[in-house]
Design an enzyme around this catalytic site. Sequence first.
Site, short mmCIF file in Angstrom:
data_model
loop_
_atom_site.label_atom_id
_atom_site.label_comp_id
_atom_site.label_asym_id
_atom_site.label_seq_id
_atom_site.Cartn_x
_atom_site.Cartn_y
_atom_site.Cartn_z
N LYS A 61 7.83 16.20 11.26
CA LYS A 61 8.75 15.19 10.74
C LYS A 61 9.61 14.61 11.87
O LYS A 61 10.01 13.45 11.83
CB LYS A 61 9.63 15.77 9.63
CG LYS A 61 8.86 16.11 8.35
CD LYS A 61 8.22 14.87 7.73
CE LYS A 61 7.56 15.16 6.40
NZ LYS A 61 6.84 13.99 5.86
N VAL A 91 0.88 -1.18 0.00
CA VAL A 91 0.00 0.00 0.00
C VAL A 91 0.91 1.22 0.00
O VAL A 91 1.78 1.35 0.88
CB VAL A 91 -0.89 0.03 1.26
CG1 VAL A 91 -1.69 1.32 1.33
CG2 VAL A 91 -1.82 -1.18 1.30
N TYR A 107 6.19 21.98 10.05
CA TYR A 107 6.58 20.86 9.17
C TYR A 107 7.75 20.10 9.78
O TYR A 107 7.72 18.87 9.90
CB TYR A 107 6.95 21.41 7.79
CG TYR A 107 7.43 20.36 6.81
CD1 TYR A 107 6.54 19.50 6.17
CD2 TYR A 107 8.79 20.23 6.51
CE1 TYR A 107 6.98 18.53 5.28
CE2 TYR A 107 9.24 19.27 5.61
CZ TYR A 107 8.33 18.42 5.00
OH TYR A 107 8.78 17.46 4.11
N ASP A 162 -9.03 11.07 -0.11
CA ASP A 162 -8.43 12.22 0.57
C ASP A 162 -8.11 11.78 1.99
O ASP A 162 -9.00 11.66 2.83
CB ASP A 162 -9.40 13.40 0.57
CG ASP A 162 -8.80 14.62 1.25
OD1 ASP A 162 -7.73 14.50 1.91
OD2 ASP A 162 -9.39 15.71 1.13
N ARG A 184 1.54 -2.16 -14.99
CA ARG A 184 0.94 -3.38 -15.53
C ARG A 184 1.67 -3.79 -16.82
O ARG A 184 2.03 -4.95 -17.01
CB ARG A 184 -0.56 -3.17 -15.81
CG ARG A 184 -1.31 -4.44 -16.16
CD ARG A 184 -2.74 -4.18 -16.60
NE ARG A 184 -2.80 -3.39 -17.83
CZ ARG A 184 -2.51 -3.82 -19.05
NH1 ARG A 184 -2.14 -5.08 -19.22
NH2 ARG A 184 -2.58 -3.03 -20.10
N1 NAP Z 1 10.54 16.50 -1.95
C1 NAP Z 1 11.33 16.73 -0.92
O1 NAP Z 1 12.30 17.52 -0.99
C2 NAP Z 1 11.10 15.99 0.38
C3 NAP Z 1 12.15 15.98 1.32
C4 NAP Z 1 11.94 15.32 2.52
C5 NAP Z 1 10.74 14.68 2.78
N2 NAP Z 1 9.75 14.73 1.85
C6 NAP Z 1 8.51 14.03 2.20
O2 NAP Z 1 8.27 13.02 1.24
C7 NAP Z 1 6.88 12.81 1.09
C8 NAP Z 1 6.52 12.91 -0.38
O3 NAP Z 1 6.91 14.20 -0.82
P1 NAP Z 1 7.00 14.56 -2.37
O4 NAP Z 1 8.04 15.60 -2.52
O5 NAP Z 1 7.04 13.32 -3.15
O6 NAP Z 1 5.59 15.28 -2.53
P2 NAP Z 1 4.66 15.53 -3.80
O7 NAP Z 1 5.41 15.37 -5.06
O8 NAP Z 1 3.96 16.84 -3.53
O9 NAP Z 1 3.59 14.36 -3.63
C9 NAP Z 1 2.75 14.37 -2.50
C10 NAP Z 1 1.84 13.18 -2.59
O10 NAP Z 1 0.96 13.23 -1.46
C11 NAP Z 1 -0.37 13.12 -1.91
N3 NAP Z 1 -1.30 13.83 -1.06
C12 NAP Z 1 -1.25 15.13 -0.67
N4 NAP Z 1 -2.32 15.43 0.07
C13 NAP Z 1 -3.06 14.29 0.16
C14 NAP Z 1 -4.29 13.97 0.78
N5 NAP Z 1 -5.00 14.89 1.47
N6 NAP Z 1 -4.77 12.71 0.65
C15 NAP Z 1 -4.10 11.78 -0.06
N7 NAP Z 1 -2.92 12.02 -0.67
C16 NAP Z 1 -2.43 13.28 -0.56
C17 NAP Z 1 -0.35 13.73 -3.32
O11 NAP Z 1 -1.40 13.19 -4.09
P3 NAP Z 1 -2.74 13.94 -4.53
O12 NAP Z 1 -2.41 15.39 -4.69
O13 NAP Z 1 -3.10 13.26 -5.82
O14 NAP Z 1 -3.71 13.66 -3.43
C18 NAP Z 1 0.99 13.21 -3.83
O15 NAP Z 1 0.83 11.91 -4.33
C19 NAP Z 1 6.19 13.85 1.96
O16 NAP Z 1 5.83 13.27 3.18
C20 NAP Z 1 7.26 14.90 2.15
O17 NAP Z 1 7.09 15.62 3.35
C21 NAP Z 1 9.90 15.35 0.66
#
Ligand code: NAP
Length: 276
Positions: free
Chosen positions: A161, A13, A157, A67, A54
């Site tokens: 974390k 998941v 934030y 959501d 797939r």
């Molecule tokens: N990118 C970085 O630099 C970085 C660094 C450290 C940690 N992180 C962490 O890594 C994780 C992923 O980050 P990312 O950069 O890959 O982010 P991203 O590209 O913005 O993707 C975020 C994902 O979360 C989903 N999401 C957001 N709100 C949601 C909701 N209410 N319900 C269900 N899904 C939701 C979005 O899907 P939908 O919009 O389709 O719902 C998307 O699939 C996060 O926890 C972030 O804090 C990121």
Amino acid sequence: MKDVRTRYGRYAVVTGASAGIGAEFAAQLAASGFDLALVARRKDKLEALAEQVREEHGTTTEVIELDLGREGAVTELLRRTAHLDVGLVVASAGIATAGPFLDTPLADESALLDLNLSVPMRLSHEYGRQFRTKGRGGLVLVSSAVAFAAIPYLANYSAAKAYLANFGQALRHELKPAGVDVLVLAPGPTATEGFAGAEGIDFAKLPMPAMSARRVVRAALRALGRKPLVIPGFPNRVNDFLGKHVTPRRIQTAMYGTLVRRALRTKGPSARTAGD
Ligand SMILES: NC(=O)c1ccc[n+]([C@@H]2O[C@H](COP(=O)([O-])OP(=O)(O)OC[C@H]3O[C@@H](n4cnc5c(N)ncnc54)[C@H](OP(=O)(O)O)[C@@H]3O)[C@@H](O)[C@H]2O)c1
């Protein structure tokens, strides 16, 4: 990685699978033989990814448009995955707020705590109990390298974390004897849609190079079952070492305050006073 599906169970998941780190987890887990339950709000993105894996790997996928910030969402996710042999849960869905804390809407800060903190905690509780009963399973909690510092203008934030990093490492100790692996993934800046389009902050202005999501996820899957915590990327590990063992916390916080303030898209009244 091939043996991981056998060790954990058939389905992974992945929350936040429509973009960024979550989508990359889905792709790499499919390549290693997992079938998938993909969770996010944007169904079209999930369906496109399902079709891709797939074709490439013959992966069976459940697309779960949900959501996770909504009340009762985790219960609904459990209901919609109850018929699957879930062996691994990756909690990647997350949002960031950036800017002077007092100038961001309280509703946004509360939504951040719900999605980034409460949802992974609930997922860990619910799926963790299932895994304990089966005597196998894995949880990956996506924290951040900012978990190990106090970061002005990313205060809520970085604090959320930090919760996840401590929670996950403690949980790993509790669940290991039951045959359940827990990994905290703490990436530094990672080139994703969320990173590029973040409201409030231009991450590109921070003097830290962004890693690819591919490398971040590869490091996580290598560490799964072997370590409690992984910080991908040598510069991020050096930064972490300096923060933990060399730079006093007060100075580290002030340095981050200056750096992050420079990267804010709107400085706001509190930011102007805080830095002057
Ligand atoms: N990118 C970085 O630099 C970085 C660094 C450290 C940690 N992180 C962490 O890594 C994780 C992923 O980050 P990312 O950069 O890959 O982010 P991203 O590209 O913005 O993707 C975020 C994902 O979360 C989903 N999401 C957001 N709100 C949601 C909701 N209410 N319900 C269900 N899904 C939701 C979005 O899907 P939908 O919009 O389709 O719902 C998307 O699939 C996060 O926890 C972030 O804090 C990121």
